[in-house]
Design a protein around this motif. Structure first.
Motif, PDB file in Angstrom:
ATOM      1  N   ALA A  12       0.844  -1.205   0.000  1.00  0.00           N
ATOM      2  CA  ALA A  12       0.000   0.000   0.000  1.00  0.00           C
ATOM      3  C   ALA A  12       0.878   1.253   0.000  1.00  0.00           C
ATOM      4  O   ALA A  12       0.580   2.249  -0.666  1.00  0.00           O
ATOM      5  CB  ALA A  12      -0.928  -0.004   1.229  1.00  0.00           C
ATOM      6  N   GLU A  13       1.973   1.156   0.736  1.00  0.00           N
ATOM      7  CA  GLU A  13       2.901   2.276   0.802  1.00  0.00           C
ATOM      8  C   GLU A  13       3.526   2.531  -0.573  1.00  0.00           C
ATOM      9  O   GLU A  13       3.606   3.685  -1.043  1.00  0.00           O
ATOM     10  CB  GLU A  13       3.983   1.964   1.833  1.00  0.00           C
ATOM     11  N   LEU A  14       3.968   1.463  -1.221  1.00  0.00           N
ATOM     12  CA  LEU A  14       4.532   1.563  -2.580  1.00  0.00           C
ATOM     13  C   LEU A  14       3.531   2.184  -3.552  1.00  0.00           C
ATOM     14  O   LEU A  14       3.875   3.065  -4.355  1.00  0.00           O
ATOM     15  CB  LEU A  14       4.850   0.159  -3.129  1.00  0.00           C
ATOM     16  N   MET A  15       2.300   1.722  -3.484  1.00  0.00           N
ATOM     17  CA  MET A  15       1.270   2.160  -4.426  1.00  0.00           C
ATOM     18  C   MET A  15       0.799   3.583  -4.121  1.00  0.00           C
ATOM     19  O   MET A  15       0.308   4.279  -5.006  1.00  0.00           O
ATOM     20  CB  MET A  15       0.052   1.231  -4.356  1.00  0.00           C
ATOM     21  N   GLY A  16       0.887   3.959  -2.855  1.00  0.00           N
ATOM     22  CA  GLY A  16       0.365   5.268  -2.461  1.00  0.00           C
ATOM     23  C   GLY A  16      -1.123   5.231  -2.162  1.00  0.00           C
ATOM     24  O   GLY A  16      -1.719   6.247  -1.820  1.00  0.00           O
ATOM     25  N   HIS A  17      -1.730   4.084  -2.330  1.00  0.00           N
ATOM     26  CA  HIS A  17      -3.137   3.917  -1.921  1.00  0.00           C
ATOM     27  C   HIS A  17      -3.399   2.436  -1.681  1.00  0.00           C
ATOM     28  O   HIS A  17      -2.577   1.593  -2.039  1.00  0.00           O
ATOM     29  CB  HIS A  17      -4.104   4.500  -2.958  1.00  0.00           C
ATOM     30  N   ASP A  18      -4.535   2.124  -1.089  1.00  0.00           N
ATOM     31  CA  ASP A  18      -4.735   0.721  -0.723  1.00  0.00           C
ATOM     32  C   ASP A  18      -5.781   0.017  -1.579  1.00  0.00           C
ATOM     33  O   ASP A  18      -6.099  -1.140  -1.327  1.00  0.00           O
ATOM     34  CB  ASP A  18      -5.046   0.592   0.775  1.00  0.00           C
ATOM     35  N   GLU A  19      -6.283   0.713  -2.592  1.00  0.00           N
ATOM     36  CA  GLU A  19      -7.310   0.071  -3.424  1.00  0.00           C
ATOM     37  C   GLU A  19      -7.310   0.718  -4.798  1.00  0.00           C
ATOM     38  O   GLU A  19      -7.095   1.928  -4.914  1.00  0.00           O
ATOM     39  CB  GLU A  19      -8.670   0.253  -2.733  1.00  0.00           C
ATOM     40  N   LEU A  20      -7.510  -0.080  -5.854  1.00  0.00           N
ATOM     41  CA  LEU A  20      -7.754   0.499  -7.186  1.00  0.00           C
ATOM     42  C   LEU A  20      -8.560  -0.487  -8.014  1.00  0.00           C
ATOM     43  O   LEU A  20      -8.587  -1.678  -7.744  1.00  0.00           O
ATOM     44  CB  LEU A  20      -6.453   0.914  -7.881  1.00  0.00           C
ATOM     45  N   GLU A  21      -9.225   0.055  -9.031  1.00  0.00           N
ATOM     46  CA  GLU A  21     -10.005  -0.786  -9.946  1.00  0.00           C
ATOM     47  C   GLU A  21      -9.135  -1.097 -11.148  1.00  0.00           C
ATOM     48  O   GLU A  21      -8.475  -0.207 -11.702  1.00  0.00           O
ATOM     49  CB  GLU A  21     -11.246  -0.046 -10.455  1.00  0.00           C
ATOM     50  N   LEU A  22      -9.137  -2.348 -11.566  1.00  0.00           N
ATOM     51  CA  LEU A  22      -8.325  -2.750 -12.714  1.00  0.00           C
ATOM     52  C   LEU A  22      -9.288  -3.320 -13.757  1.00  0.00           C
ATOM     53  O   LEU A  22     -10.164  -4.116 -13.432  1.00  0.00           O
ATOM     54  CB  LEU A  22      -7.325  -3.812 -12.248  1.00  0.00           C
ATOM     55  N   PHE A  23      -9.108  -2.887 -15.017  1.00  0.00           N
ATOM     56  CA  PHE A  23      -9.984  -3.376 -16.090  1.00  0.00           C
ATOM     57  C   PHE A  23      -9.204  -4.394 -16.910  1.00  0.00           C
ATOM     58  O   PHE A  23      -8.124  -4.100 -17.416  1.00  0.00           O
ATOM     59  CB  PHE A  23     -10.477  -2.212 -16.943  1.00  0.00           C
ATOM     60  N   LEU A  24      -9.728  -5.600 -16.989  1.00  0.00           N
ATOM     61  CA  LEU A  24      -9.004  -6.701 -17.649  1.00  0.00           C
ATOM     62  C   LEU A  24      -9.941  -7.400 -18.627  1.00  0.00           C
ATOM     63  O   LEU A  24     -11.162  -7.409 -18.428  1.00  0.00           O
ATOM     64  CB  LEU A  24      -8.526  -7.715 -16.604  1.00  0.00           C
ATOM     65  N   PRO A  25      -9.367  -8.037 -19.652  1.00  0.00           N
ATOM     66  CA  PRO A  25     -10.201  -8.821 -20.572  1.00  0.00           C
ATOM     67  C   PRO A  25     -10.772 -10.053 -19.854  1.00  0.00           C
ATOM     68  O   PRO A  25     -10.188 -10.512 -18.877  1.00  0.00           O
ATOM     69  CB  PRO A  25      -9.235  -9.239 -21.674  1.00  0.00           C
TER      70      PRO A  25
END
Lengths: 81, 135, 135, 81
Positions: A12-25
């Motif tokens: 989470a620290e690396l990403m700068g946030h703890d959640e994101l939406e990912l769009f995948l096939p």
């Protein structure tokens, strides 16, 4: 399809946030999700190539095929207690 | 009753949860934030969790333990948040008709919890620096 | 601090006695008066002791344990008198930098105490009858 | 010489008291003390022929030679905890 990615502790620290939406096939696997994340700019590119993962709160492997709406969690090495 | 959360761990109520007249032996394990010679100048540890999963996994560990020690009473907690040295972060209570089972069940639950709960620690040192501690 | 006597056992203060910042793992064993299917209708157990010798023997057990687990904190009590079922009669607390030692030391002390303390039990049953229980 | 005998638990019940003074010749052993006790009338005659004993709070054997003023304790089988 849409996957909710969750990051904990050092990730989470690396990403700068703890959640994101990912769009995948459709039929994308956990491995595909990791590859898609690591191609992003910023902290995501610093994520390890292999990570402990859980889908919908269950430990699983990189070959796991994702479904729309899944919660995919990236877990740093555990150190409870 | 949440197994994982920010509330201080109440050892007395953990003991009460597992006590019954048939169970003559009770073992409690308490893990606290340590500051020993090997640990450096640790002021506190921040515990964070994948809470929903940690709750589920801890519940499963207790379910498996109840299956293995059917006469035992079992209870456990893992505290989250920033805990100063000396503060209990995890506790397990096991009671059984005979003490050997109480010792074994408590030991088994704590080992499983340490190994499997999705919980992370970040150490805070006296000088204000912080670092992730991974097993 | 008397190791053997009529005072109720205070688990919290036993834990406090063994706690220190270097000792991250604490194990407490509590033995209580049991009333299970094998025990019959036990209402209470009267504990009596050769008090001076029990005190001395319990002290020696702790001394040997401190020698075996030098980094450990150890404390123990055995209560005497008429204790209703469910009441703690003996407790041992052991803390150590690592939990394996805390478990081993607590287990060792309780086994030694059960084997060597000159303490006797007389069961009181629901119907008022009493009988000595010898190991 | 004078030996203080102490009785606990079932033995105290048998004896009807938990302490008595025993007068023995010099160099008497624990065994001699037991024999002297068991020849008495009343509960003492029902004491077992062999018993766990302590002299001055130390476990010892029947061959132990007593000294004037010793405390000789008779201990039923232990059942602590």
């Amino acid at each position: 399809m849409t996957i909710t990615c969750r990051f904990f502790a050092r990730y989470a620290e690396l990403m700068g946030h703890d959640e994101l939406e990912l769009f995948l096939p459709p039929s994308a696997t956990v491995r595909d999700a990791i590859d898609a994340l690591r191609q992003r700019s910023g902290g995501a590119s610093a994520l390890p190539e292999t990570m402990l993962v859980a889908v919908n709160r269950e430990h699983t492997r990189e070959t796991h095929v994702l479904d729309d709406g899944d919660e995919l969690a990236f877990l740093p090495p555990l150190a409870g207690g | 009753m949440a197994l994982v959360g920010p509330e201080p761990i109440d050892i007395g109520s953990l003991i009460d949860e597992v006590s019954s007249l048939e169970r003559g032996g009770t073992v409690v394990f308490i893990g606290s934030v340590r500051r020993g010679p090997e640990d450096g100048p640790v002021a506190a540890i921040e515990y964070s969790a994948y809470e929903e999963m940690a709750e589920q996994e801890f519940g499963r560990i207790l379910t498996v333990a109840r299956d293995r020690w059917p006469a035992a009473g079992l209870a456990a907690r893992h505290r989250l948040g920033t805990l100063p040295t000396g503060t209990p972060s995890i506790a397990v209570a096991a009671s059984a008709p005979h003490r050997a089972d109480a010792f074994e069940a408590a030991r088994w639950v704590i080992e499983e919890a340490k190994r499997h709960l999705p919980i992370w620690k970040r150490e805070q040192f006296d000088d204000g620096t912080r670092s992730w501690r991974e097993a």
